[in-house]
Each structure stands twice: as C-alpha cells, then as structure tokens.
Design a protein around this motif. Sequence first.
Motif, PDB file in Angstrom:
ATOM      1  N   ASN A 215      21.038  44.446 -17.576  1.00 22.51           N
ATOM      2  CA  ASN A 215      22.026  43.508 -17.055  1.00 22.51           C
ATOM      3  C   ASN A 215      22.986  42.984 -18.120  1.00 22.51           C
ATOM      4  OD1 ASN A 215      20.930  43.672 -14.447  1.00 22.51           O
ATOM      5  ND2 ASN A 215      19.385  42.108 -14.926  1.00 22.51           N
ATOM      6  N   GLN A 216      22.553  42.995 -19.374  1.00 22.31           N
ATOM      7  CA  GLN A 216      23.403  42.494 -20.450  1.00 22.31           C
ATOM      8  C   GLN A 216      24.399  43.571 -20.883  1.00 22.31           C
ATOM      9  OE1 GLN A 216      22.052  39.250 -19.810  1.00 22.31           O
ATOM     10  NE2 GLN A 216      23.008  39.114 -21.829  1.00 22.31           N
ATOM     11  N   ARG A 217      25.596  43.151 -21.261  1.00 23.17           N
ATOM     12  CA  ARG A 217      26.578  44.095 -21.805  1.00 23.17           C
ATOM     13  C   ARG A 217      26.333  44.211 -23.310  1.00 23.17           C
ATOM     14  NH1 ARG A 217      32.848  43.822 -20.285  1.00 23.17           N
ATOM     15  NH2 ARG A 217      31.919  44.661 -18.377  1.00 23.17           N
ATOM     16  N   LEU A 218      25.948  45.398 -23.758  1.00 25.64           N
ATOM     17  CA  LEU A 218      25.605  45.616 -25.155  1.00 25.64           C
ATOM     18  C   LEU A 218      26.807  46.140 -25.934  1.00 25.64           C
ATOM     19  CD1 LEU A 218      22.146  47.416 -24.749  1.00 25.64           C
ATOM     20  CD2 LEU A 218      22.610  44.953 -24.898  1.00 25.64           C
ATOM     21  N   ARG A 219      26.900  45.722 -27.193  1.00 27.10           N
ATOM     22  CA  ARG A 219      27.909  46.296 -28.076  1.00 27.10           C
ATOM     23  C   ARG A 219      27.592  47.774 -28.319  1.00 27.10           C
ATOM     24  NH1 ARG A 219      28.795  41.741 -32.869  1.00 27.10           N
ATOM     25  NH2 ARG A 219      30.161  40.363 -31.662  1.00 27.10           N
ATOM     26  N   THR A 220      28.609  48.491 -28.776  1.00 28.77           N
ATOM     27  CA  THR A 220      28.451  49.935 -28.999  1.00 28.77           C
ATOM     28  C   THR A 220      27.238  50.250 -29.870  1.00 28.77           C
ATOM     29  OG1 THR A 220      30.818  50.374 -28.731  1.00 28.77           O
ATOM     30  CG2 THR A 220      29.553  51.981 -29.992  1.00 28.77           C
ATOM     31  N   GLU A 221      27.180  49.628 -31.047  1.00 29.29           N
ATOM     32  CA  GLU A 221      26.084  49.946 -31.974  1.00 29.29           C
ATOM     33  C   GLU A 221      24.740  49.463 -31.452  1.00 29.29           C
ATOM     34  OE1 GLU A 221      27.320  45.820 -33.194  1.00 29.29           O
ATOM     35  OE2 GLU A 221      28.312  47.618 -32.430  1.00 29.29           O
ATOM     36  N   THR A 222      24.741  48.354 -30.679  1.00 30.72           N
ATOM     37  CA  THR A 222      23.493  47.853 -30.098  1.00 30.72           C
ATOM     38  C   THR A 222      22.960  48.829 -29.058  1.00 30.72           C
ATOM     39  OG1 THR A 222      24.330  45.596 -30.397  1.00 30.72           O
ATOM     40  CG2 THR A 222      22.388  45.868 -29.010  1.00 30.72           C
ATOM     41  N   ALA A 223      23.868  49.375 -28.246  1.00 30.16           N
ATOM     42  CA  ALA A 223      23.465  50.380 -27.250  1.00 30.16           C
ATOM     43  C   ALA A 223      22.855  51.599 -27.932  1.00 30.16           C
ATOM     44  CB  ALA A 223      24.669  50.782 -26.405  1.00 30.16           C
ATOM     45  N   GLY A 224      23.451  52.008 -29.049  1.00 27.15           N
ATOM     46  CA  GLY A 224      22.914  53.154 -29.788  1.00 27.15           C
ATOM     47  C   GLY A 224      21.527  52.894 -30.324  1.00 27.15           C
ATOM     48  N   VAL A 225      21.327  51.722 -30.915  1.00 31.66           N
ATOM     49  CA  VAL A 225      20.011  51.366 -31.448  1.00 31.66           C
ATOM     50  C   VAL A 225      18.996  51.244 -30.317  1.00 31.66           C
ATOM     51  CG1 VAL A 225      18.709  49.568 -32.653  1.00 31.66           C
ATOM     52  CG2 VAL A 225      20.948  50.261 -33.508  1.00 31.66           C
ATOM     53  N   PHE A 226      19.436  50.686 -29.190  1.00 34.04           N
ATOM     54  CA  PHE A 226      18.551  50.518 -28.025  1.00 34.04           C
ATOM     55  C   PHE A 226      18.018  51.872 -27.545  1.00 34.04           C
ATOM     56  CE2 PHE A 226      17.728  50.146 -23.478  1.00 34.04           C
ATOM     57  CZ  PHE A 226      16.994  48.968 -23.394  1.00 34.04           C
ATOM     58  N   ILE A 227      18.901  52.841 -27.422  1.00 32.45           N
ATOM     59  CA  ILE A 227      18.487  54.172 -26.956  1.00 32.45           C
ATOM     60  C   ILE A 227      17.605  54.858 -27.995  1.00 32.45           C
ATOM     61  CG2 ILE A 227      19.319  56.481 -26.372  1.00 32.45           C
ATOM     62  CD1 ILE A 227      21.758  55.076 -25.099  1.00 32.45           C
ATOM     63  N   ALA A 228      17.925  54.682 -29.273  1.00 28.48           N
ATOM     64  CA  ALA A 228      17.083  55.260 -30.330  1.00 28.48           C
ATOM     65  C   ALA A 228      15.679  54.675 -30.265  1.00 28.48           C
ATOM     66  CB  ALA A 228      17.708  55.003 -31.703  1.00 28.48           C
ATOM     67  N   ALA A 229      15.582  53.367 -30.021  1.00 29.86           N
ATOM     68  CA  ALA A 229      14.273  52.713 -29.922  1.00 29.86           C
ATOM     69  C   ALA A 229      13.518  53.185 -28.682  1.00 29.86           C
ATOM     70  CB  ALA A 229      14.446  51.202 -29.892  1.00 29.86           C
ATOM     71  N   TRP A 230      14.249  53.365 -27.584  1.00 30.81           N
ATOM     72  CA  TRP A 230      13.653  53.868 -26.336  1.00 30.81           C
ATOM     73  C   TRP A 230      13.026  55.246 -26.573  1.00 30.81           C
ATOM     74  CZ3 TRP A 230      15.699  58.262 -23.777  1.00 30.81           C
ATOM     75  CH2 TRP A 230      15.129  58.541 -22.535  1.00 30.81           C
ATOM     76  N   ASN A 231      13.730  56.101 -27.293  1.00 33.67           N
ATOM     77  CA  ASN A 231      13.204  57.446 -27.567  1.00 33.67           C
ATOM     78  C   ASN A 231      12.066  57.405 -28.571  1.00 33.67           C
ATOM     79  OD1 ASN A 231      13.682  60.437 -27.167  1.00 33.67           O
ATOM     80  ND2 ASN A 231      13.885  60.318 -29.386  1.00 33.67           N
ATOM     81  N   TYR A 232      12.204  56.560 -29.584  1.00 34.21           N
ATOM     82  CA  TYR A 232      11.167  56.446 -30.613  1.00 34.21           C
ATOM     83  C   TYR A 232       9.827  55.998 -30.011  1.00 34.21           C
ATOM     84  CZ  TYR A 232       8.909  54.981 -34.976  1.00 34.21           C
ATOM     85  OH  TYR A 232       8.047  54.829 -36.038  1.00 34.21           O
ATOM     86  N   LYS A 233       9.915  55.124 -29.026  1.00 34.81           N
ATOM     87  CA  LYS A 233       8.697  54.620 -28.380  1.00 34.81           C
ATOM     88  C   LYS A 233       7.905  55.766 -27.749  1.00 34.81           C
ATOM     89  CE  LYS A 233       7.058  51.267 -24.966  1.00 34.81           C
ATOM     90  NZ  LYS A 233       7.455  50.276 -23.926  1.00 34.81           N
ATOM     91  N   LYS A 234       8.613  56.819 -27.319  1.00 37.02           N
ATOM     92  CA  LYS A 234       7.931  57.952 -26.690  1.00 37.02           C
ATOM     93  C   LYS A 234       7.186  58.813 -27.706  1.00 37.02           C
ATOM     94  CE  LYS A 234      11.579  59.564 -24.526  1.00 37.02           C
ATOM     95  NZ  LYS A 234      12.345  60.485 -23.651  1.00 37.02           N
ATOM     96  N   MET A 235       7.495  58.612 -28.988  1.00 37.30           N
ATOM     97  CA  MET A 235       6.855  59.413 -30.043  1.00 37.30           C
ATOM     98  C   MET A 235       5.544  58.801 -30.523  1.00 37.30           C
ATOM     99  SD  MET A 235      10.088  60.332 -32.486  1.00 37.30           S
ATOM    100  CE  MET A 235      11.606  61.033 -31.842  1.00 37.30           C
ATOM    101  N   ILE A 236       5.362  57.511 -30.264  1.00 38.75           N
ATOM    102  CA  ILE A 236       4.219  56.822 -30.874  1.00 38.75           C
ATOM    103  C   ILE A 236       3.179  56.427 -29.835  1.00 38.75           C
ATOM    104  CG2 ILE A 236       5.601  55.951 -32.796  1.00 38.75           C
ATOM    105  CD1 ILE A 236       5.906  53.336 -31.409  1.00 38.75           C
TER     106      ILE A 236
END
Length: 236
Positions: A215-236
């Motif tokens: 629901n929140q509007r994320l800044r460009t770099e925040t969106a990138g970090v968010f997706i990276a964290a989402w994918n990283y969580k699947k590795m651990i």
Amino acid sequence: MKLFFGQIKPEIKINEEEQQHIVKVLRMREGEEISITDGEGNLATGNLIFEGKKVSLDVKDVKENLPKFSPKLHIAIAPTKNIDRIEFFVEKATEMAISEITILQTEKTERKNLNIDKLRKQAIAASKQSLRFHFPKINDLTKLSDFIKTVDSKTTFVAHCDASFERTELKNLQKSFDSTQDDNITFLIGPEGDFSEKEIKMLAEKGIKAVSLGNQRLRTETAGVFIAAWNYKKMI
C-alpha cells in the motif's frame, strides 16, 4: 575470513589495487591468512608473502566452481537523480545475493549519464564485505524498449504504482514461484515518477505482468532493495 579480489586462473594473483590496500591501509603482516576470489565462483586461501612492494599468496587451498545463488534475481532499475540512492541500492542488493543489475533508461529518466565502472567497483566491495564468491553483473544504461526484447515474459515482472492496471500482490507471486521452482526472475523498477502509461501498456502487450509492492509508495531504490530482500529470503 578476510576476502580480497584477484585472479585464480590460470595462476593466482592478488589484484594490484588490493595489494596496495593490504600494505598501505590495512597494514597487514607477512604470514597473515587471507582468501581471494575472482568473483566467478573460485576461491583461494593462503598466507601473505611480501616481496618489496609486491604482495603474493602462499596458497594452501583452492576451491573451484562454488555453487551459484538460487533463485537468480535480475533487477532492471532506472537511475535516480541523486546517484547516491542508486549506489545504495547496488550495495544492499549485492549483499543480498542479486545476480544481475541493468540500469534502465525510461521516458521519465532524468539522469542520462552515470559512472557504471564506479557501480561495478561498489558491487565488488560489497561482495567482499558479504563474503560472496560470485560478483553480480552490472550492465550499462539500456533503453527500456531494447531491454524487453531480451527477457522471458513468463519470468519477468514490473513493479509500478498505477492502480488502474491489474497488478498481482507480491505474496501471491511468491506462491507461484514456490510451486514452479523457477530459477530465474527479472523485475523492472521505474524512475521517480514511475513508468509512463505508454510504457506500462507496452510491457503488458509483451506479456510482462505487473506487481504491487504494498500500500505504501516506495522510492525507486527502496523498491529495489525490497525485491532483493524478498528474493534473498527464499534462499535462507
């Protein structure tokens, strides 16, 4: 582990800049143990040898073809006006095992020039800090129209903020990938001001599905970090 950048094949060498860093900044001593990686999945460990201004390694162990990260994540992201923000994204995404980053030129991209070599150096530094042996690939600035010609629409998604278009919640996307076990995922992230309506329609016509990051509007770099964290969580 103290990790440095160097050459493994055909012979083991410590990168010249790293040699200077070892001697002048870290003031390390002969005999100290370090490891070096070429960023391609190879790792050598040994003890430092000083020969005048040159630093070499008395090799004790070599490991080759260490496993790559899975699932692989490729983020194509538009550069921000403040370059510090995209540099922050590169650093944090590297720490969270991103495989590839493409800097994306869109209709609303204001920054047309950036130092790609600097971003690559930052990715190497972040890789060493986080002890990763496969460095991420950092691609040059690429036009959106050219980039989408290279992707598989089945595993490519765009994160945008236009609620007038159909978007899938990221949590539902997670379930889809859990069931298919796909190993390659690509996300597109737009600039400040988002993708244009024309671009969003073009992506939809290509078969690239849209994703909502909440629901929140994320800044460009925040969106990138968010997706990276989402994918990283699947590795651990």
